[in-house]
Write an enzyme that holds these catalytic residues in place. Structure first.
Site, mmCIF file in Angstrom:
data_model
loop_
_atom_site.group_PDB
_atom_site.id
_atom_site.type_symbol
_atom_site.label_atom_id
_atom_site.label_comp_id
_atom_site.label_asym_id
_atom_site.label_seq_id
_atom_site.Cartn_x
_atom_site.Cartn_y
_atom_site.Cartn_z
ATOM 1 N NE ARG A 47 -0.687 -0.973 4.880
ATOM 2 C CZ ARG A 47 -0.151 -2.148 5.196
ATOM 3 N NH1 ARG A 47 -0.094 -3.118 4.307
ATOM 4 N NH2 ARG A 47 0.342 -2.359 6.405
ATOM 5 C CE LYS A 50 -2.565 -12.008 -0.171
ATOM 6 N NZ LYS A 50 -1.220 -11.404 -0.354
#
Length: 541
Positions: A283, A530
């Site tokens: 990010r 994930k």
């Protein structure tokens, strides 16, 4: 169980107790605060960055501000700030430095201008030169497709930080994206972004493109991200179906990764592979090689100016006193609203249409960073941490969710973002600009002042309502006001100013994490999802 007041927690600091007492005692309504003729002094500027912050509509007084500054001192924000810039290991769960600031350091900088050291400075600028040279070569037609044609389109496949930052910035700087027509004339290709693995997302992008003149960028830190690899495999099949396989296909492929050995094994050529480092969080990575699609869209010179804007904000953050420091002031207002005024959300409301993707970008930056409940010392944080960040275009929001802001039961602080100049090539652009900024100012003022029942009753009678109707409608047409907000003004929407704006929000997030004592640079919540998906896939779910 009593709250943890050990020396490492905010509850132990005198300023925290003082702020709690001030909040309990109550702050005057914003109607009263804004009646003060000196309220205009609640503002600060970063002239080298082209940014001005008006926080006069925050529910703060001189006393509150003084204690918020003391809170920053007691949290050692300055010391933590310098530790980050030095490259100390502040990402404690992954034992990594956090040096996205080094990605925008000025070439040739040394000493205090590059506290991360000469080795990192050299690595950054070596890879940056490769990125900018490649962008220049693609835009000029020097790098061509397997058919010898200039690339007219670029498809960037990535997700999260590999998508949100470059996508937002490409759209924000659309005025600089002059697209190629198939000739090596020095203009840029059209840049498209695909993040969602839903087949329609990729199909909707590829169906209008010519595979023979399309460059596919696959951006993944690990080069194992399931969503990205799914889209990449499908895009490569699309190239193959158009007759480009083997060596011919490799000329259409670019990899951006921290795992070049994996991309190389998958057939991505070394000359088209660009890297970044494990001290770059996704990010915070638009400044790195992951900004290649942006450089392709706006040009390498404009991308360098984008980096310079971020660097200018770094200087401001490191040198301006807290009382005039834009990231610090925004962060402290957010802490006051979140922890003392019991406002669990934060609205980011942008008024320039080119900043439509800015709120989702900031949402990831803030919530993935400060969405933590455990402090660096592994103890639960005894106070609230990152707020729920949401938002979008302010003009659109006025005709949708602003109703809740004005008359709902939630108190939602707002960060407005506007631009003071207009450069759209329309004959009536000045009028468009006037209307947009008029609405921004009006909403900020209306949210702050509201309208009490006496003023509402008088207004209804002025409209010609009967006395009975006016009294019947007074409660429905009154507004509590007292909604805190800040307004950030950019003097223009240029690469430099956008870079400064993004860096401002990065540093705001850092300051709040420093006060709460949390690690803003890991994201184990993302990793859990994930891992669960892989386990379910292996189990045949």
């Amino acid at each position: 169980m009593s709250p943890d007041t050990s020396p490492s927690t905010p509850l132990s600091w005198p300023a925290w107790s003082s702020l709690q007492a001030r909040a309990r005692a109550g702050v005057p309504h914003l109607r009263e605060l804004l009646a003060d003729p000196n309220r205009h002094t609640y503002s600060a500027s970063a002239p080298d960055c082209g940014l001005h912050l008006d926080y006069s509509r925050q529910a703060v007084t001189d006393g509150v501000l003084a204690q918020l500054m003391a809170l920053a001192d007691q949290a050692d924000v300055a010391g933590q700030r310098e530790a980050m810039f030095r490259g100390d290991v502040i990402n404690t769960t992954e034992q990594r430095a956090v040096l996205h600031v080094a990605l925008r350091g000025a070439p040739g900088a040394t000493g205090n201008d590059a506290p991360w050291g000469a080795d990192i400075q050299a690595q950054v600028h070596t890879e940056l030169a490769r990125v900018l040279d490649f962008a220049r070569a693609v835009r000029s037609g020097q790098v061509t497709s397997s058919t010898g044609e200039a690339f007219t389109d670029v498809v960037n496949i990535g997700i999260g930080g590999s998508d949100l930052g470059p996508r937002m910035a490409t759209e924000a700087l659309d005025a600089l994206t002059v697209h190629a027509t198939g000739n090596p004339c020095g203009t840029g290709p059209r840049v498209h972004y695909v993040s969602n693995p839903d087949a329609w997302a990729l199909h909707s992008t590829l169906r209008g493109l010519d595979a023979r003149r399309t460059l596919v960028i696959v951006a993944s830190k690990t080069f194992t991200t399931q969503e990205t690899m799914t889209n990449a495999a499908s895009a490569r099949r699309w190239l193959a179906d158009a007759g480009m396989e083997g060596e011919a296909q490799s000329q259409h492929l670019v990899a951006i990764t921290a795992s070049p050995q994996r991309s190389g094994a998958a057939g991505y050529p070394a000359a088209h592979t660009f890297t970044f480092w494990d001290w770059v969080g996704g990010r915070y990575s638009v400044w790195s090689a992951l900004g290649l699609p942006l450089a392709l869209a706006i040009g390498p010179e404009a991308f360098a100016d984008f980096l310079a804007g971020g660097c200018a904000m770094d200087r401001h953050f490191r040198t301006a006193p807290f009382s005039a420091n834009l990231p610090v002031l925004m962060a402290l207002a957010g802490v006051w609203n979140r922890n003392f005024l019991d406002c669990p959300t934060q609205l980011v409301s942008t008024y320039p249409s080119r900043l439509a993707k800015f709120a989702p970008f900031i949402q990831q930056m803030d919530m993935e960073s400060n969405g933590k409940r455990v402090q660096k010392g592994n103890q639960p944080c005894p106070v609230g941490t990152g707020p729920i960040v949401w938002g979008g275009l302010g003009i659109d929001g006025q005709h949708a969710y602003f109703q809740l802001l004005h008359q709902g039961t939630h108190r939602v602080p707002v960060e407005f973002v506007g631009i003071t100049a207009e450069d759209a090539p329309l004959p009536l652009a000045a009028e468009h600009h006037r209307v947009v900024n008029l609405n921004l100012r009006a909403q900020a003022q209306a949210l702050a002042l509201g309208r009490d029942e006496a003023a509402t009753l008088a207004a209804l009678k002025t409209e010609g309502r009967s006395d009975a109707d006016a009294h019947a409608l007074t409660a429905q047409r009154s507004f509590a006001g007292n909604v805190p907000s800040s307004t950030l003004w950019l003097d223009a929407l240029t690469p430099h100013r956008l870079g400064a704006l993004i860096a401002l929000y990065e540093h705001k997030v850092f300051v709040q994490a420093a006060i709460w004592g949390i690690n803003a640079y890991d994201q184990w919540g993302v990793e859990l999802g994930k891992t669960m998906a892989k386990a379910m896939e292996k189990a045949g779910a």
